[in-house]
Motif scaffolding. Sequence first.
Motif, PDB file in Angstrom:
ATOM      1  N   UNK A  40       0.823  -1.209   0.000  1.00 31.95           N
ATOM      2  CA  UNK A  40       0.000   0.000   0.000  1.00 31.95           C
ATOM      3  C   UNK A  40       0.857   1.259   0.000  1.00 31.95           C
ATOM      4  N   UNK A  41       2.181   1.067   0.168  1.00 27.41           N
ATOM      5  CA  UNK A  41       3.118   2.184   0.172  1.00 27.41           C
ATOM      6  C   UNK A  41       4.009   2.068  -1.066  1.00 27.41           C
ATOM      7  N   UNK A  42       4.075   3.094  -1.927  1.00 26.76           N
ATOM      8  CA  UNK A  42       4.904   3.011  -3.137  1.00 26.76           C
ATOM      9  C   UNK A  42       6.372   2.731  -2.838  1.00 26.76           C
ATOM     10  N   UNK A  43       6.862   3.112  -1.676  1.00 21.90           N
ATOM     11  CA  UNK A  43       8.259   2.893  -1.321  1.00 21.90           C
ATOM     12  C   UNK A  43       8.581   1.410  -1.159  1.00 21.90           C
ATOM     13  N   UNK A  44       7.555   0.601  -0.944  1.00 24.57           N
ATOM     14  CA  UNK A  44       7.772  -0.837  -0.751  1.00 24.57           C
ATOM     15  C   UNK A  44       8.272  -1.521  -2.027  1.00 24.57           C
ATOM     16  N   UNK A  45       8.062  -0.902  -3.182  1.00 23.05           N
ATOM     17  CA  UNK A  45       8.500  -1.482  -4.455  1.00 23.05           C
ATOM     18  C   UNK A  45       9.618  -0.670  -5.107  1.00 23.05           C
ATOM     19  N   UNK A  46      10.295   0.158  -4.324  1.00 22.78           N
ATOM     20  CA  UNK A  46      11.413   0.951  -4.838  1.00 22.78           C
ATOM     21  C   UNK A  46      12.724   0.391  -4.300  1.00 22.78           C
ATOM     22  N   UNK A  47      13.773   0.390  -5.145  1.00 20.46           N
ATOM     23  CA  UNK A  47      15.099   0.047  -4.629  1.00 20.46           C
ATOM     24  C   UNK A  47      16.128   0.963  -5.285  1.00 20.46           C
ATOM     25  N   UNK A  48      17.273   1.095  -4.656  1.00 13.48           N
ATOM     26  CA  UNK A  48      18.238   2.132  -5.027  1.00 13.48           C
ATOM     27  C   UNK A  48      19.637   1.597  -5.361  1.00 13.48           C
ATOM     28  N   UNK A  49      19.782   0.301  -5.432  1.00 11.03           N
ATOM     29  CA  UNK A  49      21.045  -0.318  -5.815  1.00 11.03           C
ATOM     30  C   UNK A  49      20.751  -1.541  -6.680  1.00 11.03           C
ATOM     31  N   UNK A  50      21.661  -1.882  -7.625  1.00 18.72           N
ATOM     32  CA  UNK A  50      22.911  -1.184  -7.952  1.00 18.72           C
ATOM     33  C   UNK A  50      22.658   0.066  -8.784  1.00 18.72           C
ATOM     34  N   UNK A  51      23.515   1.047  -8.637  1.00 19.12           N
ATOM     35  CA  UNK A  51      23.384   2.293  -9.388  1.00 19.12           C
ATOM     36  C   UNK A  51      24.080   2.128 -10.741  1.00 19.12           C
ATOM     37  N   UNK A  52      23.393   2.319 -11.881  1.00 20.74           N
ATOM     38  CA  UNK A  52      24.021   2.159 -13.191  1.00 20.74           C
ATOM     39  C   UNK A  52      25.128   3.196 -13.401  1.00 20.74           C
ATOM     40  N   UNK A  53      26.212   2.800 -14.099  1.00 22.58           N
ATOM     41  CA  UNK A  53      27.255   3.781 -14.404  1.00 22.58           C
ATOM     42  C   UNK A  53      26.732   4.842 -15.374  1.00 22.58           C
ATOM     43  N   UNK A  54      27.296   6.011 -15.298  1.00 22.00           N
ATOM     44  CA  UNK A  54      26.899   7.111 -16.190  1.00 22.00           C
ATOM     45  C   UNK A  54      27.724   7.025 -17.470  1.00 22.00           C
ATOM     46  N   UNK A  55      27.059   7.001 -18.613  1.00 18.26           N
ATOM     47  CA  UNK A  55      27.725   6.937 -19.912  1.00 18.26           C
ATOM     48  C   UNK A  55      27.221   8.090 -20.767  1.00 18.26           C
ATOM     49  N   UNK A  56      28.153   8.833 -21.338  1.00 14.53           N
ATOM     50  CA  UNK A  56      27.792   9.882 -22.284  1.00 14.53           C
ATOM     51  C   UNK A  56      27.551   9.216 -23.634  1.00 14.53           C
ATOM     52  N   UNK A  57      26.308   9.187 -24.127  1.00 14.88           N
ATOM     53  CA  UNK A  57      26.012   8.449 -25.357  1.00 14.88           C
ATOM     54  C   UNK A  57      26.585   9.098 -26.611  1.00 14.88           C
ATOM     55  N   UNK A  58      26.918  10.359 -26.525  1.00 12.99           N
ATOM     56  CA  UNK A  58      27.481  11.070 -27.681  1.00 12.99           C
ATOM     57  C   UNK A  58      28.819  11.676 -27.292  1.00 12.99           C
ATOM     58  N   UNK A  59      29.701  10.830 -26.756  1.00  9.31           N
ATOM     59  CA  UNK A  59      31.020  11.285 -26.332  1.00  9.31           C
ATOM     60  C   UNK A  59      31.845  11.774 -27.501  1.00  9.31           C
ATOM     61  N   UNK A  60      33.139  11.605 -27.409  1.00 11.95           N
ATOM     62  CA  UNK A  60      34.021  12.128 -28.448  1.00 11.95           C
ATOM     63  C   UNK A  60      33.670  11.518 -29.806  1.00 11.95           C
ATOM     64  N   UNK A  61      33.407  12.375 -30.771  1.00  8.39           N
ATOM     65  CA  UNK A  61      33.053  11.977 -32.149  1.00  8.39           C
ATOM     66  C   UNK A  61      31.798  11.102 -32.193  1.00  8.39           C
TER      67      UNK A  61
END
Length: 265
Positions: A40-61
């Motif tokens: 009945x609480x939305x927090x019961x279905x939330x989780x915070x790990x593992x955290x995905x790495x940050x990737x720049x999709x349009x990096x160099x070139x």
Amino acid sequence: MKKTVLVALTGICLLACANKNENDETPIKTKVEEVKKEPTDPKATEFYEPVPPVVNPTGQHGVPSDAIVLFNGKGFDNWVHADDGSSVQWILKDDGSMTVKDKSGDIKTKQEFGSVQLHIEWRSSPEKRASGQNRSNSGVFLQERYEVQVLDNNDNDTYVNGQVGSIYKQSVPLAKASVPTGEWNAYDIIYHAPEFNSEGDKTKSATITVLHNGVLIQDHFEIQGTTEYIGWPKNKPHGKAALRLQDHRDNSGVSYRNIWVRELD
């Protein structure tokens, strides 16, 4: 007297049997297993790990920031001749591409890979030099064993499990999404390597998904084994291996550019 004794013995036996059955009887479950309740609480279905790495999709070139650039048009530093590890003899072009040098042999990466996301662009010869399997034929080999076919099939039919975008001799593409002859195509490939146990038996097949110019043409296909020209697929155990590009030895004129991978292992 005998009758009295017999009755007494019969009674004792019945009493003993009744006690035995009472002691051995498995208790009947009277309590129903507790049913998992809907949160009945939305927090019961939330989780915070593992955290995905940050990737720049349009990096160099325009290449993702976590990708390994295998060819950017500046040289063959990441490549060798596939047969003997010698220097690449293919032709380096001023437009940032490389073209197969006929009968010089396949080339492969110095680095070996397992599961990868691969981006590679290719162009058939603007000249329609031949027909069938001999028109701009080349191939992209994952782990040097599993080929995604490169071919100019524009107004040039051939066997469908060997046409452009096929997993050679195994899987017919879901669509033919080629651009006009002589223009640049792109393959985006998601490949998961096979797995083998300590006895050398394959326990999990390789799988491959291919987008051709943004169109899905192979949908998580389970690769049967090596993509043989003659004979059935083979499944000898192996580990990481190079990415290989084919010289079909028919003056194909196929060119490649903008090659990068992201390791998925």
